[in-house]
Design a protein around this motif. Sequence first.
Motif, PDB file in Angstrom:
ATOM      1  N   LYS A  47       9.594  -7.361  -7.043  1.00 24.48           N
ATOM      2  CA  LYS A  47      10.453  -8.160  -6.166  1.00 24.48           C
ATOM      3  C   LYS A  47      11.328  -9.121  -6.966  1.00 24.48           C
ATOM      4  O   LYS A  47      12.429  -9.446  -6.546  1.00 24.48           O
ATOM      5  N   ASP A  48      10.831  -9.586  -8.101  1.00 24.34           N
ATOM      6  CA  ASP A  48      11.579 -10.542  -8.912  1.00 24.34           C
ATOM      7  C   ASP A  48      12.358  -9.889 -10.042  1.00 24.34           C
ATOM      8  O   ASP A  48      12.722 -10.540 -11.014  1.00 24.34           O
ATOM      9  N   GLY A  49      12.576  -8.593  -9.963  1.00 22.71           N
ATOM     10  CA  GLY A  49      13.421  -7.929 -10.940  1.00 22.71           C
ATOM     11  C   GLY A  49      12.692  -7.129 -11.998  1.00 22.71           C
ATOM     12  O   GLY A  49      12.980  -5.963 -12.194  1.00 22.71           O
ATOM     13  N   THR A  50      11.748  -7.745 -12.706  1.00 27.39           N
ATOM     14  CA  THR A  50      11.049  -7.045 -13.783  1.00 27.39           C
ATOM     15  C   THR A  50       9.565  -7.405 -13.778  1.00 27.39           C
ATOM     16  O   THR A  50       9.167  -8.425 -13.213  1.00 27.39           O
ATOM     17  N   ILE A  51       8.778  -6.582 -14.445  1.00 27.99           N
ATOM     18  CA  ILE A  51       7.356  -6.879 -14.619  1.00 27.99           C
ATOM     19  C   ILE A  51       7.221  -8.155 -15.451  1.00 27.99           C
ATOM     20  O   ILE A  51       6.383  -9.006 -15.175  1.00 27.99           O
ATOM     21  N   GLU A  52       8.080  -8.290 -16.462  1.00 29.66           N
ATOM     22  CA  GLU A  52       8.029  -9.471 -17.324  1.00 29.66           C
ATOM     23  C   GLU A  52       8.255 -10.745 -16.512  1.00 29.66           C
ATOM     24  O   GLU A  52       7.550 -11.737 -16.695  1.00 29.66           O
ATOM     25  N   SER A  53       9.218 -10.731 -15.595  1.00 26.17           N
ATOM     26  CA  SER A  53       9.457 -11.934 -14.789  1.00 26.17           C
ATOM     27  C   SER A  53       8.293 -12.191 -13.840  1.00 26.17           C
ATOM     28  O   SER A  53       7.965 -13.343 -13.556  1.00 26.17           O
ATOM     29  N   LEU A  54       7.636 -11.127 -13.368  1.00 30.60           N
ATOM     30  CA  LEU A  54       6.442 -11.283 -12.529  1.00 30.60           C
ATOM     31  C   LEU A  54       5.327 -11.964 -13.316  1.00 30.60           C
ATOM     32  O   LEU A  54       4.688 -12.904 -12.832  1.00 30.60           O
ATOM     33  N   VAL A  55       5.111 -11.517 -14.543  1.00 26.14           N
ATOM     34  CA  VAL A  55       4.092 -12.123 -15.411  1.00 26.14           C
ATOM     35  C   VAL A  55       4.449 -13.582 -15.708  1.00 26.14           C
ATOM     36  O   VAL A  55       3.588 -14.465 -15.641  1.00 26.14           O
ATOM     37  N   ASN A  56       5.717 -13.835 -16.013  1.00 26.98           N
ATOM     38  CA  ASN A  56       6.154 -15.213 -16.291  1.00 26.98           C
ATOM     39  C   ASN A  56       5.887 -16.117 -15.098  1.00 26.98           C
ATOM     40  O   ASN A  56       5.376 -17.238 -15.255  1.00 26.98           O
ATOM     41  N   LEU A  57       6.224 -15.649 -13.915  1.00 25.86           N
ATOM     42  CA  LEU A  57       6.038 -16.435 -12.697  1.00 25.86           C
ATOM     43  C   LEU A  57       4.563 -16.750 -12.460  1.00 25.86           C
ATOM     44  O   LEU A  57       4.197 -17.895 -12.187  1.00 25.86           O
ATOM     45  N   LYS A  58       3.719 -15.732 -12.570  1.00 24.64           N
ATOM     46  CA  LYS A  58       2.287 -15.923 -12.346  1.00 24.64           C
ATOM     47  C   LYS A  58       1.679 -16.834 -13.412  1.00 24.64           C
ATOM     48  O   LYS A  58       0.837 -17.679 -13.103  1.00 24.64           O
ATOM     49  N   ALA A  59       2.097 -16.678 -14.665  1.00 27.10           N
ATOM     50  CA  ALA A  59       1.559 -17.502 -15.756  1.00 27.10           C
ATOM     51  C   ALA A  59       1.951 -18.963 -15.562  1.00 27.10           C
ATOM     52  O   ALA A  59       1.126 -19.864 -15.738  1.00 27.10           O
ATOM     53  N   GLU A  60       3.206 -19.206 -15.179  1.00 28.64           N
ATOM     54  CA  GLU A  60       3.638 -20.585 -14.974  1.00 28.64           C
ATOM     55  C   GLU A  60       2.925 -21.214 -13.778  1.00 28.64           C
ATOM     56  O   GLU A  60       2.520 -22.377 -13.824  1.00 28.64           O
ATOM     57  N   LYS A  61       2.736 -20.442 -12.727  1.00 30.53           N
ATOM     58  CA  LYS A  61       2.040 -20.946 -11.534  1.00 30.53           C
ATOM     59  C   LYS A  61       0.600 -21.330 -11.873  1.00 30.53           C
ATOM     60  O   LYS A  61       0.121 -22.395 -11.477  1.00 30.53           O
ATOM     61  N   LEU A  62      -0.079 -20.467 -12.621  1.00 36.24           N
ATOM     62  CA  LEU A  62      -1.459 -20.746 -13.017  1.00 36.24           C
ATOM     63  C   LEU A  62      -1.512 -21.947 -13.963  1.00 36.24           C
ATOM     64  O   LEU A  62      -2.359 -22.833 -13.803  1.00 36.24           O
ATOM     65  N   ALA A  63      -0.606 -21.990 -14.920  1.00 35.87           N
ATOM     66  CA  ALA A  63      -0.571 -23.105 -15.874  1.00 35.87           C
ATOM     67  C   ALA A  63      -0.307 -24.422 -15.146  1.00 35.87           C
ATOM     68  O   ALA A  63      -0.953 -25.437 -15.416  1.00 35.87           O
TER      69      ALA A  63
END
Length: 153
Positions: free
Chosen positions: A93-109
Motif C-alpha cells: 500500500k505504501d509503494g515498496t516493501i522497503e517503505s513498509l519495513v521503514n514504517l513499521k520499524a519507526e512505529k515500533l521504535a
Amino acid sequence: MRNKKKLLIEQLDQKLANFKDAGTVLVPQKGWVNTIRTTLNMTRDQLGTKLNLTKGAIQKIEEREATGQITLNKLKDVGNALNMKLVYGFIPKDGTIESLVNLKAEKLARKIVLRTNQNMKLENQGIGDEKINKTIKELADEIKREMKKSLWD
C-alpha cells in the motif's frame, strides 16, 4: 538490515514494481469473468462447454467471483478456457516493501522510545524532543538491520 535481508527486500521490490500500475485497475462490479465473457459476446453455455460445466455453474462462478468467494484454481481454469492467464499478487500500500519495513520499524521504535521516556519523566530524567527523535531514528535503523519477527506484532 542484514545484507541478505536487504537484498531480498530489494529483489522483491523490483519484482513487485511490475505490478505497481495494477493497483489502480478497478475490478468490474460483476467481476472479470462476467465482464470478459460478455465483452467477447460469449454465452454462459459456450463458456460452460469449454469447462465441461452447465450454464448454471457458470452463473455461480460469476456470482462467487463478484462476492469474493471464488478460489484461485477456479479462476485459473476459467482463464485457461478464455485463453487468458490469471495474474495474482500483492502490492504494498505504501509503494515498496522497503517503505513498509521503514514504517513499521519507526512505529515500533517510537513506541519503545516514548514509553521509556515516559518512565524517565516520572523519575525527572526525561530527554528533549531533539534527543527523542534522534533516538527513535537510531532504534528504527537497528530494528531494520536486525529484522526481528517482533516488527510484525
